[in-house]
Design an enzyme around this catalytic site. Structure first.
Site, PDB file in Angstrom:
ATOM      1  N   SER A 110     -10.189   1.915  -6.560  1.00 30.77           N
ATOM      2  CA  SER A 110     -10.457   0.995  -5.467  1.00 30.77           C
ATOM      3  C   SER A 110     -10.729  -0.421  -5.961  1.00 30.77           C
ATOM      4  O   SER A 110     -11.337  -0.618  -7.019  1.00 30.77           O
ATOM      5  CB  SER A 110     -11.669   1.488  -4.666  1.00 30.77           C
ATOM      6  OG  SER A 110     -12.045   0.549  -3.687  1.00 30.77           O
ATOM      7  N   TYR A 132      -7.521  -3.767  -0.336  1.00 29.62           N
ATOM      8  CA  TYR A 132      -7.550  -4.030   1.093  1.00 29.62           C
ATOM      9  C   TYR A 132      -6.916  -5.402   1.328  1.00 29.62           C
ATOM     10  O   TYR A 132      -6.690  -6.169   0.387  1.00 29.62           O
ATOM     11  CB  TYR A 132      -8.987  -4.027   1.611  1.00 29.62           C
ATOM     12  CG  TYR A 132      -9.675  -2.689   1.507  1.00 29.62           C
ATOM     13  CD1 TYR A 132      -9.379  -1.672   2.411  1.00 29.62           C
ATOM     14  CD2 TYR A 132     -10.631  -2.436   0.517  1.00 29.62           C
ATOM     15  CE1 TYR A 132     -10.006  -0.440   2.331  1.00 29.62           C
ATOM     16  CE2 TYR A 132     -11.258  -1.206   0.431  1.00 29.62           C
ATOM     17  CZ  TYR A 132     -10.944  -0.214   1.336  1.00 29.62           C
ATOM     18  OH  TYR A 132     -11.561   1.013   1.241  1.00 29.62           O
ATOM     19  N   THR A 158      -4.575  -0.259   1.583  1.00 23.35           N
ATOM     20  CA  THR A 158      -5.273   0.541   2.586  1.00 23.35           C
ATOM     21  C   THR A 158      -5.483  -0.292   3.840  1.00 23.35           C
ATOM     22  O   THR A 158      -6.046  -1.386   3.789  1.00 23.35           O
ATOM     23  CB  THR A 158      -6.626   1.023   2.049  1.00 23.35           C
ATOM     24  OG1 THR A 158      -6.409   1.851   0.904  1.00 23.35           O
ATOM     25  CG2 THR A 158      -7.384   1.816   3.097  1.00 23.35           C
ATOM     26  N   LYS A 256      -1.436   2.990   2.961  1.00 22.62           N
ATOM     27  CA  LYS A 256      -2.361   4.096   3.222  1.00 22.62           C
ATOM     28  C   LYS A 256      -3.048   3.876   4.562  1.00 22.62           C
ATOM     29  O   LYS A 256      -3.533   2.785   4.845  1.00 22.62           O
ATOM     30  CB  LYS A 256      -3.396   4.176   2.103  1.00 22.62           C
ATOM     31  CG  LYS A 256      -4.342   5.361   2.194  1.00 22.62           C
ATOM     32  CD  LYS A 256      -5.220   5.402   0.948  1.00 22.62           C
ATOM     33  CE  LYS A 256      -6.143   6.610   0.952  1.00 22.62           C
ATOM     34  NZ  LYS A 256      -7.171   6.511   2.010  1.00 22.62           N
ATOM     35  N   HIS A 280      -8.963   7.541   6.800  1.00 23.96           N
ATOM     36  CA  HIS A 280     -10.083   7.052   5.991  1.00 23.96           C
ATOM     37  C   HIS A 280     -11.212   8.086   5.928  1.00 23.96           C
ATOM     38  O   HIS A 280     -12.391   7.742   5.950  1.00 23.96           O
ATOM     39  CB  HIS A 280     -10.604   5.722   6.533  1.00 23.96           C
ATOM     40  CG  HIS A 280     -11.007   4.760   5.456  1.00 23.96           C
ATOM     41  ND1 HIS A 280     -10.254   3.658   5.115  1.00 23.96           N
ATOM     42  CD2 HIS A 280     -12.077   4.721   4.631  1.00 23.96           C
ATOM     43  CE1 HIS A 280     -10.844   2.984   4.149  1.00 23.96           C
ATOM     44  NE2 HIS A 280     -11.955   3.622   3.831  1.00 23.96           N
TER      45      HIS A 280
END
Length: 392
Positions: A110, A132, A158, A256, A280
């Protein structure tokens, strides 16, 4: 073999051990879903609704579990899903990456991770970096290029997040930084879990709430909530934005958070090489259906134009097999490996991955399949009205 002090037989046992070893607030951060938890619970319950159809003779003496995802050869169809700051263990994402490498699978890291991507890439060369849509286009591209220079083989974007912080059971206190005030507030919880504190003392560190992968190496990382605030202030991406980033990322590219066939087709249109059917982990918009309910319709929509993965609710090897039978190429796990990390560090993550590997192999045996690539919807009994956007 029964569970022992150093080995657990199920992911459920890993969760129980994590609950015993973590301060209450830390544990709550791992198990909470948004609002009433409808989606989070459906992620689990939907797998129970699916039944397998075993054979009893002419079963394969060996099973091939290997596959390829985003250009990476993996030993079985389970990948590490990217999760944010991993304060459950001092080694955090580095321990997870080592365990994944030992199991022969890929590590999703991440952008909100607590360890720099360079450290994680050094122990697992099957690395996928997740970001993100946070900051300007130039900032997003810069952190993606830093990840590629460190060794990331693929990029995950994501998109399934609406900043819903409401929890019917209450949200745990997460401090902006570990100052004296925050430590005093957490002290009663930590006192009840001395082993947790002991691990950090032995590591000569404290849980790091900075996010070092959002900025260049020579820039002081923002705090988790500082980065979260910037993310909240960034306008959501358009499909044009995603196409722009795709054009500049030379390698496998995953979107995603897909749950709808029309979004899946748009992901193909912008050049995605993979999509993850995901809600999520039940932490996005509550009452979104379970990922596995959305999977067949998405697979029907895109066919073999893109690799389809599933994320959400995986607790057993049979769950993995059910997802593959309904069209997923592989699955990604989140809470399961975090519980393993809390229960036993790197060894605990290895334990979780081995549980899933054995479960996949055992379920293939029962179904009479010698390879994960032989699975089909015929191996699964699907209730009427189970799958969205598709008649299975």
């Amino acid at each position: 073999m029964a569970s022992t002090r150093t080995w657990f037989e199920t992911v459920a046992e890993a969760q129980r051990r994590a609950k015993r070893r973590l301060p209450k607030g830390v544990y709550q951060a791992l198990v909470a879903g948004s609002e009433a938890g409808v989606t989070m619970n459906d992620n689990l319950g939907a797998f129970a609704d699916l039944k397998v159809r075993p054979h009893v003779a002419d079963l394969p003496t060996s099973r091939d579990l290997a596959t390829t995802v985003m250009g990476q050869e993996i030993s079985f169809p389970v990948l590490i899903s990217p999760t944010g700051v991993q304060a459950v263990h001092p080694d955090g994402e580095v321990a997870v990456a080592r365990a994944a490498a030992g199991a022969g699978t890929a590590m999703g890291l991440s952008a909100f991770a607590s360890k720099p991507i360079e450290q994680v890439a050094a122990v697992n060369d099957k690395l996928l970096f997740q970001t993100y849509w946070l900051g300007s286009r130039e900032e997003i591209l810069a952190r993606s290029l830093r990840a590629r220079e460190a060794g990331a083989k693929g990029l995950i974007v994501t998109l399934d997040w609406v900043f819903d912080s409401r929890r019917d059971w209450g949200s745990p206190f997460i401090p902006e930084r570990l100052d004296l005030k925050a430590m005093a507030r957490y002290a009663p919880q930590v006192a009840l879990r001395p082993g947790y504190l002991g691990r950090w003392i032995r590591s000569r560190s404290l849980p790091d709430l900075g996010v070092p992968n959002l900025v260049p190496l020579d820039v002081t990382p923002p705090t988790f909530f500082g980065a979260y605030g910037q993310w909240m202030g960034t306008p959501p991406p358009t499909w044009t934005d995603l196409a722009w980033l795709r054009e500049r990322w030379d390698g496998p590219f995953m979107i995603k958070g897909i749950t709808r066939p029309d979004d899946a087709r748009r992901a193909v249109d912008v050049g995605a090489s993979a999509i993850s059917v995901s809600n999520h982990g039940g932490n996005n918009l509550d009452s979104t259906p379970a990922s596995i309910r959305c999977l067949p319709g998405v697979v029907d929509a895109v066919g073999d134009q893109v690799e389809v993965l599933l994320d959400g609710g995986i607790r057993r090897g049979s769950d993995v097999v059910k997802a593959l039978a309904l069209g997923a190429r592989a699955v990604m796990i989140g809470r399961a490996y975090l519980w393993g990390l809390a229960a036993g560090g790197e060894r605990g993550v290895t334990n979780v991955l081995e549980i899933l590997r054995q479960g996949v192999s055992e379920t293939l045996l029962g179904l009479g399949r010698s390879s994960v690539h032989e699975l089909s919807p015929e191996d699964i009994l699907v209730p009427a009205e189970f799958a969205l956007d598709r008649k299975v």
